[in-house]
Design a protein around this motif. Sequence first.
Motif, PDB file in Angstrom:
ATOM      1  N   HIS A 199      22.718  85.820  36.650  1.00  0.00           N
ATOM      2  CA  HIS A 199      21.290  86.117  36.580  1.00  0.00           C
ATOM      3  C   HIS A 199      21.094  87.316  35.650  1.00  0.00           C
ATOM      4  O   HIS A 199      22.042  88.054  35.363  1.00  0.00           O
ATOM      5  CB  HIS A 199      20.728  86.462  37.959  1.00  0.00           C
ATOM      6  CG  HIS A 199      20.881  85.388  38.980  1.00  0.00           C
ATOM      7  ND1 HIS A 199      20.523  85.564  40.303  1.00  0.00           N
ATOM      8  CD2 HIS A 199      21.363  84.125  38.894  1.00  0.00           C
ATOM      9  CE1 HIS A 199      20.763  84.451  40.982  1.00  0.00           C
ATOM     10  NE2 HIS A 199      21.285  83.566  40.148  1.00  0.00           N
ATOM     11  N   GLY A 201      18.086  90.622  34.754  1.00  0.00           N
ATOM     12  CA  GLY A 201      16.836  91.248  35.154  1.00  0.00           C
ATOM     13  C   GLY A 201      16.752  92.711  34.775  1.00  0.00           C
ATOM     14  O   GLY A 201      17.763  93.371  34.589  1.00  0.00           O
ATOM     15  N   VAL A 209      12.163  88.458  26.272  1.00  0.00           N
ATOM     16  CA  VAL A 209      12.875  87.608  27.221  1.00  0.00           C
ATOM     17  C   VAL A 209      13.566  86.414  26.571  1.00  0.00           C
ATOM     18  O   VAL A 209      14.596  85.938  27.062  1.00  0.00           O
ATOM     19  CB  VAL A 209      11.914  87.126  28.334  1.00  0.00           C
ATOM     20  CG1 VAL A 209      10.927  86.078  27.815  1.00  0.00           C
ATOM     21  CG2 VAL A 209      12.700  86.573  29.522  1.00  0.00           C
ATOM     22  N   ALA A 213      16.881  84.359  27.932  1.00  0.00           N
ATOM     23  CA  ALA A 213      16.693  83.045  28.551  1.00  0.00           C
ATOM     24  C   ALA A 213      17.503  81.963  27.853  1.00  0.00           C
ATOM     25  O   ALA A 213      17.878  80.962  28.470  1.00  0.00           O
ATOM     26  CB  ALA A 213      15.211  82.679  28.555  1.00  0.00           C
ATOM     27  N   CYS A 218      22.720  81.560  31.874  1.00  0.00           N
ATOM     28  CA  CYS A 218      21.644  82.198  32.633  1.00  0.00           C
ATOM     29  C   CYS A 218      20.997  81.186  33.569  1.00  0.00           C
ATOM     30  O   CYS A 218      20.387  80.218  33.134  1.00  0.00           O
ATOM     31  CB  CYS A 218      20.597  82.778  31.684  1.00  0.00           C
ATOM     32  SG  CYS A 218      19.135  83.430  32.509  1.00  0.00           S
ATOM     33  N   LEU A 221      16.182  84.472  36.096  1.00  0.00           N
ATOM     34  CA  LEU A 221      15.618  85.711  35.570  1.00  0.00           C
ATOM     35  C   LEU A 221      14.759  86.328  36.664  1.00  0.00           C
ATOM     36  O   LEU A 221      13.925  85.639  37.258  1.00  0.00           O
ATOM     37  CB  LEU A 221      14.763  85.439  34.335  1.00  0.00           C
ATOM     38  CG  LEU A 221      15.492  84.853  33.130  1.00  0.00           C
ATOM     39  CD1 LEU A 221      14.511  84.171  32.190  1.00  0.00           C
ATOM     40  CD2 LEU A 221      16.263  85.939  32.393  1.00  0.00           C
TER      41      LEU A 221
END
Length: 254
Positions: A199, A201, A209, A213, A218, A221
């Motif tokens: 993940h 963040g 982003v 992404a 991934c 998020l």
Amino acid sequence: MSEKSLPRLGVNIDHIATIRNARGGDHPNPVAGAWAAIQAGADGITAHLREDRRHMHDEDMSRLQALCSSENIPLNMEMAATDEMLAIASDLKPHAICIVPERREERTTEGGLDVAGQIETLTPIISKLNANGARVSLFIEANRGQIEASAKTDAKVVELHTGAYAHALDDGDDEKANKILEDFRGCAALAQSLGLEVHFGHGLTFENVAPVAAIPECMELNIGHFIIGEAVFMGLDAAIKQMREIVTEARQAA
């Protein structure tokens, strides 16, 4: 690319509580914010119960767990690795728990856990949380040593801290940001090879982003401060949907 391979979008609602706490009282209600985020398409709700309760309060967490359970949406509880938080999480039984570093003087979570240096402390806590039914993630820097240490615990997930990447772009240092992205890609591949879900963040926005992404490993998020801030101008529903659109387009183009 199928819809199932898109990263999940977890919405952190801490700063709805921050606004409420600035004046006291009940408004704005973070649980109502979580409901609105779910209606807008959030895949999960994230909330950090800190030692000083500057964001969420204990009652907020209980009500969030009840809401998320009723809507079949995962609640991701962020917490420090302390006996107090272990006890609360054991009673609350959220779907997911992200263990984060925590210092009283910081404004928000700054930097990742030193898993390698705290593995003997973290491992029994993670094991107890797992036994209680939680899916545990560790909030770490994109560092190979920290990923390798995380894989030696019972954690199932690592969340890579994107704050330095966001700050580099804010400072106009594209070279540094690109170097950090390369670290993300290498560390995400390593983590997945070691059996860890990946993940990302912290500090992610509409503008920064997409490259994160697009990283194929991934899976989720977690974004909060920016979405809640943009909601002041465009509404929470629109902010979440725009973030989802950017994430989807970035992943599909990768």
